[in-house]
Motif scaffolding. Sequence first.
Motif, PDB file in Angstrom:
ATOM      1  N   PRO A 122       0.767  -1.244   0.000  1.00  0.00           N
ATOM      2  CA  PRO A 122       0.000   0.000   0.000  1.00  0.00           C
ATOM      3  C   PRO A 122       0.803   1.303   0.000  1.00  0.00           C
ATOM      4  CG  PRO A 122       0.137  -0.851   2.221  1.00  0.00           C
ATOM      5  CD  PRO A 122       0.818  -1.873   1.338  1.00  0.00           C
ATOM      6  N   PHE A 123       2.117   1.238   0.084  1.00  0.00           N
ATOM      7  CA  PHE A 123       2.882   2.455   0.375  1.00  0.00           C
ATOM      8  C   PHE A 123       3.077   3.343  -0.856  1.00  0.00           C
ATOM      9  CE2 PHE A 123       4.255  -1.011   3.163  1.00  0.00           C
ATOM     10  CZ  PHE A 123       3.695  -0.535   4.335  1.00  0.00           C
ATOM     11  N   CYS A 124       2.955   4.655  -0.609  1.00  0.00           N
ATOM     12  CA  CYS A 124       3.170   5.661  -1.650  1.00  0.00           C
ATOM     13  C   CYS A 124       3.903   6.857  -1.057  1.00  0.00           C
ATOM     14  CB  CYS A 124       1.842   6.141  -2.239  1.00  0.00           C
ATOM     15  SG  CYS A 124       1.042   4.954  -3.339  1.00  0.00           S
ATOM     16  N   ALA A 125       4.626   7.560  -1.919  1.00  0.00           N
ATOM     17  CA  ALA A 125       5.290   8.782  -1.476  1.00  0.00           C
ATOM     18  C   ALA A 125       4.287   9.924  -1.326  1.00  0.00           C
ATOM     19  CB  ALA A 125       6.374   9.180  -2.478  1.00  0.00           C
ATOM     20  N   ILE A 130      -9.892  -5.598   4.884  1.00  0.00           N
ATOM     21  CA  ILE A 130      -9.937  -4.255   5.456  1.00  0.00           C
ATOM     22  C   ILE A 130      -9.042  -3.340   4.621  1.00  0.00           C
ATOM     23  CG2 ILE A 130      -9.309  -2.900   7.497  1.00  0.00           C
ATOM     24  CD1 ILE A 130      -9.728  -5.540   9.113  1.00  0.00           C
ATOM     25  N   LYS A 131      -9.501  -2.120   4.375  1.00  0.00           N
ATOM     26  CA  LYS A 131      -8.771  -1.213   3.497  1.00  0.00           C
ATOM     27  C   LYS A 131      -7.631  -0.467   4.196  1.00  0.00           C
ATOM     28  CE  LYS A 131      -9.624   2.296  -0.058  1.00  0.00           C
ATOM     29  NZ  LYS A 131     -10.659   3.048  -0.807  1.00  0.00           N
ATOM     30  N   PRO A 132      -7.827   0.158   5.361  1.00  0.00           N
ATOM     31  CA  PRO A 132      -6.733   0.942   5.970  1.00  0.00           C
ATOM     32  C   PRO A 132      -5.566   0.049   6.406  1.00  0.00           C
ATOM     33  CG  PRO A 132      -8.855   1.578   6.891  1.00  0.00           C
ATOM     34  CD  PRO A 132      -9.079   0.306   6.122  1.00  0.00           C
ATOM     35  N   TYR A 133      -4.351   0.489   6.122  1.00  0.00           N
ATOM     36  CA  TYR A 133      -3.171  -0.299   6.458  1.00  0.00           C
ATOM     37  C   TYR A 133      -3.096  -0.602   7.950  1.00  0.00           C
ATOM     38  CZ  TYR A 133       1.724  -1.350   7.475  1.00  0.00           C
ATOM     39  OH  TYR A 133       2.879  -1.925   7.959  1.00  0.00           O
ATOM     40  N   ALA A 134      -3.310   0.408   8.802  1.00  0.00           N
ATOM     41  CA  ALA A 134      -3.169   0.211  10.252  1.00  0.00           C
ATOM     42  C   ALA A 134      -4.165  -0.819  10.771  1.00  0.00           C
ATOM     43  CB  ALA A 134      -3.342   1.535  10.992  1.00  0.00           C
ATOM     44  N   CYS A 151      -6.511   9.353  -7.172  1.00  0.00           N
ATOM     45  CA  CYS A 151      -6.432   8.003  -6.601  1.00  0.00           C
ATOM     46  C   CYS A 151      -7.340   7.820  -5.388  1.00  0.00           C
ATOM     47  CB  CYS A 151      -4.987   7.698  -6.208  1.00  0.00           C
ATOM     48  SG  CYS A 151      -4.787   6.107  -5.377  1.00  0.00           S
ATOM     49  N   ASP A 152      -8.126   6.715  -5.407  1.00  0.00           N
ATOM     50  CA  ASP A 152      -8.912   6.337  -4.229  1.00  0.00           C
ATOM     51  C   ASP A 152      -8.550   4.933  -3.759  1.00  0.00           C
ATOM     52  OD1 ASP A 152     -10.108   4.782  -6.188  1.00  0.00           O
ATOM     53  OD2 ASP A 152     -12.128   5.040  -5.388  1.00  0.00           O
ATOM     54  N   PHE A 153      -7.382   4.443  -4.190  1.00  0.00           N
ATOM     55  CA  PHE A 153      -6.948   3.098  -3.795  1.00  0.00           C
ATOM     56  C   PHE A 153      -6.545   3.074  -2.330  1.00  0.00           C
ATOM     57  CE2 PHE A 153      -5.355   2.044  -8.360  1.00  0.00           C
ATOM     58  CZ  PHE A 153      -6.662   1.934  -8.784  1.00  0.00           C
ATOM     59  N   SER A 154      -6.363   1.848  -1.814  1.00  0.00           N
ATOM     60  CA  SER A 154      -5.893   1.672  -0.447  1.00  0.00           C
ATOM     61  C   SER A 154      -4.396   1.922  -0.412  1.00  0.00           C
ATOM     62  CB  SER A 154      -6.185   0.254   0.035  1.00  0.00           C
ATOM     63  OG  SER A 154      -5.601   0.027   1.299  1.00  0.00           O
ATOM     64  N   ILE A 155      -4.002   3.099   0.094  1.00  0.00           N
ATOM     65  CA  ILE A 155      -2.577   3.425   0.163  1.00  0.00           C
ATOM     66  C   ILE A 155      -2.245   3.937   1.555  1.00  0.00           C
ATOM     67  CG2 ILE A 155      -2.563   4.039  -2.289  1.00  0.00           C
ATOM     68  CD1 ILE A 155      -2.076   6.988  -1.314  1.00  0.00           C
ATOM     69  N   ALA A 156      -0.960   3.929   1.851  1.00  0.00           N
ATOM     70  CA  ALA A 156      -0.447   4.485   3.098  1.00  0.00           C
ATOM     71  C   ALA A 156       0.749   5.360   2.731  1.00  0.00           C
ATOM     72  CB  ALA A 156      -0.027   3.370   4.053  1.00  0.00           C
ATOM     73  N   VAL A 157       0.592   6.660   2.906  1.00  0.00           N
ATOM     74  CA  VAL A 157       1.680   7.590   2.596  1.00  0.00           C
ATOM     75  C   VAL A 157       2.651   7.595   3.774  1.00  0.00           C
ATOM     76  CG1 VAL A 157       2.288   9.978   2.092  1.00  0.00           C
ATOM     77  CG2 VAL A 157       0.202   8.982   1.104  1.00  0.00           C
ATOM     78  N   ARG A 158       3.879   7.194   3.506  1.00  0.00           N
ATOM     79  CA  ARG A 158       4.891   7.106   4.554  1.00  0.00           C
ATOM     80  C   ARG A 158       6.206   7.671   4.027  1.00  0.00           C
ATOM     81  NH1 ARG A 158       0.850   5.692   6.685  1.00  0.00           N
ATOM     82  NH2 ARG A 158       0.476   3.972   8.157  1.00  0.00           N
ATOM     83  N   PRO A 159       6.818   8.644   4.737  1.00  0.00           N
ATOM     84  CA  PRO A 159       8.141   9.132   4.317  1.00  0.00           C
ATOM     85  C   PRO A 159       9.191   8.033   4.431  1.00  0.00           C
ATOM     86  CG  PRO A 159       7.510  10.071   6.428  1.00  0.00           C
ATOM     87  CD  PRO A 159       6.306   9.382   5.890  1.00  0.00           C
TER      88      PRO A 159
END
Length: 372
Positions: A11-14, A278-282, A20-28
Amino acid sequence: MSERHLYIHVPFCARRCAYCDFSIAVRPQVPVHEYLRGLRAELALRAPADKWIIDTLYFGGGTPSRLGPQGITALMTVVAEFATRAPGAEVTMEVNPEDVTPESAKAWIDAGINRFSLGVQTFDASVLKWMHRVHSVEQSTLAYDTLRSAGANNISVDLIFALPATLNRDWREDIEKVLTVDPEHVSLYGLTVETGTPLQRWVDRGTAVPVGDDSYSQEFMEAHEVLTSNGFDHYEVSNFAKPGFRSRHNSSYWSGAAYAAAGPSAHRFDGTTRDWNIKPYAAWLEAVTAGTLPTEGREDLSYDNRATERIYLGLRTTDGLSLSEVSDLSTVHAWRDAGWASISNETIRLTAEGWLRLDSLAADLTLSRSNF
């Protein structure tokens, strides 16, 4: 129905792209080890005791390439604990241009990735900025060349069409640039306004205006004409391939095959039942860490549901739909006469003009079937 295809969602994206409405998690900083522990936990809950034997493996996202060279190597190791790749298996990874280096490309290929889906979207710098993409035009071409130099011989390029006219994007120029880089496969997606995205907010404020049907159709047909005249087979409504380079994994979806999946928001299908995570990463991570299946929903498909899906999936590819699925032949004869379909070998196949009407044509067949 045994699953021979496996999808893994990374799921990770910069940054979240504007559309975009995909299941992603923006993480530095991407929590590679945390994610891999969670993925291993889910696979341990879902995989058969004697492992899956898979013909295709697909890493989608999100941005799998954000895991880096060591992360993808470790990911392949985790998957190998639960799935055995059949000889000649297709292994695809979605890649963003900014993540590609000589070191990462070599490591990915050494790990077993043999097909790359490169998220270019456009070769227009101002449009990339509008999309909230973090790569540059130069990085797109460099990434492609770097993958080639590392030995990649199966590369797909993604482009988005039907952008707001105010962007002054030259669609023909983007298509011709794709021909210059010369990939084995091209995927084209029409821009859609999804709920909760930056694009939706811009449309609601009037700062972005979606294109009309005429512009959408014109760009779709222009891509069809240019790519097919240059050796590409338009084998599915959004996909073009040189001979022998169709996406085998995505083709399994369109054929109605069973597939397994893991990761946030991942969907599975066993032939009669579809379920999803489940969609949210956490929340996904919390569930799998606790040793519970992260399933959010489930749909049991009735006979009529499966028939409806066979119609829609059959019409969206050049493999076509068997006439045995059609109750009222006058409907498809009318399509043929309008230039929207062809009929041969007891199979109906939509033309590119027909694909522009895919949803309504599939609905017509479904309705006519229900009336018999």
